[in-house]
Motif scaffolding. Structure first.
Motif, PDB file in Angstrom:
ATOM      1  N   GLY A   1       5.519  10.184  15.903  1.00  0.00           N
ATOM      2  CA  GLY A   1       5.596  11.544  16.404  1.00  0.00           C
ATOM      3  C   GLY A   1       6.864  11.774  17.196  1.00  0.00           C
ATOM      4  O   GLY A   1       7.089  12.863  17.722  1.00  0.00           O
ATOM      5  N   GLY A   2       7.717  10.741  17.277  1.00  0.00           N
ATOM      6  CA  GLY A   2       9.022  10.866  17.922  1.00  0.00           C
ATOM      7  C   GLY A   2      10.073  11.284  16.909  1.00  0.00           C
ATOM      8  O   GLY A   2       9.775  11.950  15.914  1.00  0.00           O
ATOM      9  N   PHE A   3      11.306  10.862  17.131  1.00  0.00           N
ATOM     10  CA  PHE A   3      12.419  11.334  16.322  1.00  0.00           C
ATOM     11  C   PHE A   3      12.730  10.380  15.167  1.00  0.00           C
ATOM     12  O   PHE A   3      12.758   9.154  15.357  1.00  0.00           O
ATOM     13  CB  PHE A   3      13.677  11.491  17.178  1.00  0.00           C
ATOM     14  CG  PHE A   3      13.509  12.434  18.346  1.00  0.00           C
ATOM     15  CD1 PHE A   3      12.739  13.586  18.219  1.00  0.00           C
ATOM     16  CD2 PHE A   3      14.120  12.170  19.560  1.00  0.00           C
ATOM     17  CE1 PHE A   3      12.590  14.460  19.291  1.00  0.00           C
ATOM     18  CE2 PHE A   3      13.986  13.031  20.637  1.00  0.00           C
ATOM     19  CZ  PHE A   3      13.210  14.179  20.501  1.00  0.00           C
ATOM     20  N   ASP A   4      13.035  10.969  13.999  1.00  0.00           N
ATOM     21  CA  ASP A   4      13.384  10.118  12.865  1.00  0.00           C
ATOM     22  C   ASP A   4      14.753   9.466  13.046  1.00  0.00           C
ATOM     23  O   ASP A   4      15.094   8.516  12.333  1.00  0.00           O
ATOM     24  CB  ASP A   4      13.294  10.872  11.537  1.00  0.00           C
ATOM     25  CG  ASP A   4      14.297  12.017  11.411  1.00  0.00           C
ATOM     26  OD1 ASP A   4      15.052  12.280  12.368  1.00  0.00           O
ATOM     27  OD2 ASP A   4      14.300  12.659  10.341  1.00  0.00           O
ATOM     28  N   TRP A   5      15.562   9.945  14.004  1.00  0.00           N
ATOM     29  CA  TRP A   5      16.819   9.263  14.324  1.00  0.00           C
ATOM     30  C   TRP A   5      16.512   7.816  14.706  1.00  0.00           C
ATOM     31  O   TRP A   5      17.247   6.898  14.317  1.00  0.00           O
ATOM     32  CB  TRP A   5      17.528   9.975  15.478  1.00  0.00           C
ATOM     33  CG  TRP A   5      18.940   9.521  15.718  1.00  0.00           C
ATOM     34  CD1 TRP A   5      20.089  10.111  15.283  1.00  0.00           C
ATOM     35  CD2 TRP A   5      19.355   8.359  16.476  1.00  0.00           C
ATOM     36  NE1 TRP A   5      21.192   9.395  15.700  1.00  0.00           N
ATOM     37  CE2 TRP A   5      20.773   8.320  16.430  1.00  0.00           C
ATOM     38  CE3 TRP A   5      18.684   7.362  17.163  1.00  0.00           C
ATOM     39  CZ2 TRP A   5      21.504   7.319  17.058  1.00  0.00           C
ATOM     40  CZ3 TRP A   5      19.409   6.358  17.784  1.00  0.00           C
ATOM     41  CH2 TRP A   5      20.802   6.340  17.743  1.00  0.00           C
TER      42      TRP A   5
ATOM     43  N   GLU B   1       9.363   2.054   4.506  1.00  0.00           N
ATOM     44  CA  GLU B   1       9.716   3.461   4.676  1.00  0.00           C
ATOM     45  C   GLU B   1       9.424   3.902   6.103  1.00  0.00           C
ATOM     46  O   GLU B   1       8.748   3.197   6.859  1.00  0.00           O
ATOM     47  CB  GLU B   1       8.968   4.338   3.671  1.00  0.00           C
ATOM     48  CG  GLU B   1       7.472   4.114   3.638  1.00  0.00           C
ATOM     49  CD  GLU B   1       6.845   4.670   2.363  1.00  0.00           C
ATOM     50  OE1 GLU B   1       6.489   5.861   2.376  1.00  0.00           O
ATOM     51  OE2 GLU B   1       6.708   3.937   1.379  1.00  0.00           O
ATOM     52  N   HIS B   2       9.940   5.073   6.454  1.00  0.00           N
ATOM     53  CA  HIS B   2       9.752   5.554   7.823  1.00  0.00           C
ATOM     54  C   HIS B   2       9.718   7.079   7.828  1.00  0.00           C
ATOM     55  O   HIS B   2      10.306   7.739   6.953  1.00  0.00           O
ATOM     56  CB  HIS B   2      10.892   5.069   8.729  1.00  0.00           C
ATOM     57  CG  HIS B   2      12.204   5.724   8.419  1.00  0.00           C
ATOM     58  ND1 HIS B   2      12.621   6.905   9.017  1.00  0.00           N
ATOM     59  CD2 HIS B   2      13.192   5.396   7.542  1.00  0.00           C
ATOM     60  CE1 HIS B   2      13.795   7.251   8.543  1.00  0.00           C
ATOM     61  NE2 HIS B   2      14.180   6.357   7.645  1.00  0.00           N
ATOM     62  N   TYR B   3       9.052   7.635   8.854  1.00  0.00           N
ATOM     63  CA  TYR B   3       8.940   9.088   9.002  1.00  0.00           C
ATOM     64  C   TYR B   3       8.890   9.424  10.483  1.00  0.00           C
ATOM     65  O   TYR B   3       8.299   8.693  11.289  1.00  0.00           O
ATOM     66  CB  TYR B   3       7.680   9.622   8.310  1.00  0.00           C
ATOM     67  CG  TYR B   3       7.637   9.270   6.845  1.00  0.00           C
ATOM     68  CD1 TYR B   3       8.255  10.075   5.894  1.00  0.00           C
ATOM     69  CD2 TYR B   3       7.015   8.094   6.426  1.00  0.00           C
ATOM     70  CE1 TYR B   3       8.251   9.724   4.547  1.00  0.00           C
ATOM     71  CE2 TYR B   3       7.000   7.730   5.088  1.00  0.00           C
ATOM     72  CZ  TYR B   3       7.615   8.548   4.150  1.00  0.00           C
ATOM     73  OH  TYR B   3       7.616   8.186   2.825  1.00  0.00           O
ATOM     74  N   GLY B   4       9.518  10.552  10.844  1.00  0.00           N
ATOM     75  CA  GLY B   4       9.480  11.037  12.210  1.00  0.00           C
ATOM     76  C   GLY B   4       9.887  12.501  12.220  1.00  0.00           C
ATOM     77  O   GLY B   4      10.049  13.132  11.161  1.00  0.00           O
ATOM     78  N   ASN B   5      10.065  13.054  13.403  1.00  0.00           N
ATOM     79  CA  ASN B   5      10.480  14.451  13.538  1.00  0.00           C
ATOM     80  C   ASN B   5      12.000  14.558  13.532  1.00  0.00           C
ATOM     81  O   ASN B   5      12.703  13.723  14.113  1.00  0.00           O
ATOM     82  CB  ASN B   5       9.906  15.036  14.828  1.00  0.00           C
ATOM     83  CG  ASN B   5       8.402  15.251  14.731  1.00  0.00           C
ATOM     84  OD1 ASN B   5       7.938  16.102  13.986  1.00  0.00           O
ATOM     85  ND2 ASN B   5       7.635  14.452  15.471  1.00  0.00           N
ATOM     86  N   ASP B   6      12.486  15.599  12.875  1.00  0.00           N
ATOM     87  CA  ASP B   6      13.915  15.777  12.636  1.00  0.00           C
ATOM     88  C   ASP B   6      14.577  16.466  13.836  1.00  0.00           C
ATOM     89  O   ASP B   6      14.436  17.672  14.039  1.00  0.00           O
ATOM     90  CB  ASP B   6      14.105  16.608  11.361  1.00  0.00           C
ATOM     91  CG  ASP B   6      15.558  16.660  10.902  1.00  0.00           C
ATOM     92  OD1 ASP B   6      16.416  16.080  11.600  1.00  0.00           O
ATOM     93  OD2 ASP B   6      15.821  17.280   9.855  1.00  0.00           O
TER      94      ASP B   6
END
Length: 300
Positions: free
Chosen positions: A177-181, A194-199
């Motif tokens: 739920g943090g940043f995809d950076w 793989e990875h996912y987060g907020n842009d």
């Protein structure tokens, strides 16, 4: 014929070894058979029958063993090894909170830490809390993100968890739920597929304080779990998820083995399987992996 359940005990060897006294107490609680060593002085399996009415609950077992600083995880024997792994990032894959570390560097640490705690304890809407914590970063250079990346340590044993499961055919994902950076940089450090987060929006090397696209929150984490299992061709029962905050509860509840990892109080109240003393190796022992099968880290 093997017994239908198994109680796994794991000690954090940085703080001592798994004692025979703790093992004996656990065996009596679950009417278990002789322990099977997974890692000498660190982890054992105790085969046990199906819990009867009135048997000690996992909460009671944990409370009884807490003076020994031992994690106790009860599972069905069948299907323990999982084919899909999803890990949260902050305070799970990383041993700290990226947003809190960012806030410290902008002089808003106390305010943001309070928002983080309220959100992770389920006292505040996740999307609202994330936007409030993001807006304070407006005008900060992207280099601030690099600073935080280099001060946060990976959680003990997370590389072993990911790499061992991958070597045994599992699909692995870092979902935050943090940043995809940050997920884009943490995922290859650990070996996640793989990875996912907020842009997080960054323009000309400067953080705008805005998020692009929809928020990745609790429901989206669960949706990713369902998708990964479908793509891997397995049921949800064949998955393991781990996280510490309220936004992890849906995916922890839906997985075949959801583990609350050093979690917030409301998460511990909700999720039965917990790791409160040890590192990520405990997730492998809970699946029945012996130390000799763990890739990286200590072997015995």
């Amino acid at each position: 014929m093997s017994l239908p359940y198994v109680l796994t005990l794991v000690a954090n060897r940085k703080h001592g070894t798994l004692s025979n006294e703790a093992i004996d107490i656990a065996r009596n609680l679950v009417k278990g058979e002789a322990p099977v060593t997974l890692s000498e002085g660190e982890a054992v399996d105790i085969p046990c029958p199906t819990p009867e009415a009135g048997a000690p609950t996992p909460e009671t077992i944990r409370a009884t063993l807490s003076p020994f600083k031992v994690d106790a995880i009860l599972n069905k024997n069948r299907g323990r090894r999982k084919a899909v792994l999803i890990s949260d990032m902050d305070s799970t894959t990383f041993a700290g909170e990226t947003l809190d570390e960012l806030a410290k560097r902008t002089g808003t640490g106390d305010k943001i830490a309070d928002i983080t705690n309220r959100a992770m304890n389920g006292e505040m809407d996740f999307a609202t809390s994330l936007r409030e914590r993001t807006i304070v970063l407006a005008g900060q250079p992207e280099s601030l993100l690099d600073e935080v990346l280099h001060v946060l340590d990976l959680s003990d044993g997370v590389r072993e968890l990911v790499q061992t499961m991958k070597a045994n055919g599992a699909r692995t994902a870092l979902i935050s739920g943090g940043f995809d950076w940050f997920t884009a940089r943490a995922a290859p450090l650990c070996g996640f597929d793989e990875h996912y987060g907020n842009d997080l929006e960054i323009k000309n090397g400067v953080i705008t304080g805005q998020l692009l696209g929809p928020i990745l929150g609790p429901d989206e984490k669960k949706t990713h779990l369902e998708r990964l299992c479908a793509e891997r061709g397995v049921k949800l029962q064949a998955s393991i998820t781990t996280g510490d905050g309220a936004n992890d509860i849906p995916m922890l509840s839906a997985a075949g083995m959801g583990i609350a990892y050093h979690a917030k109080p409301n998460v511990r109240k909700t999720i039965e399987r917990q790791v409160n003393f040890c590192g990520m190796r405990a997730h492998l022992f809970a699946q029945g992996y012996p130390a000799s099968a763990i890739i990286g880290g200590e072997k015995n």
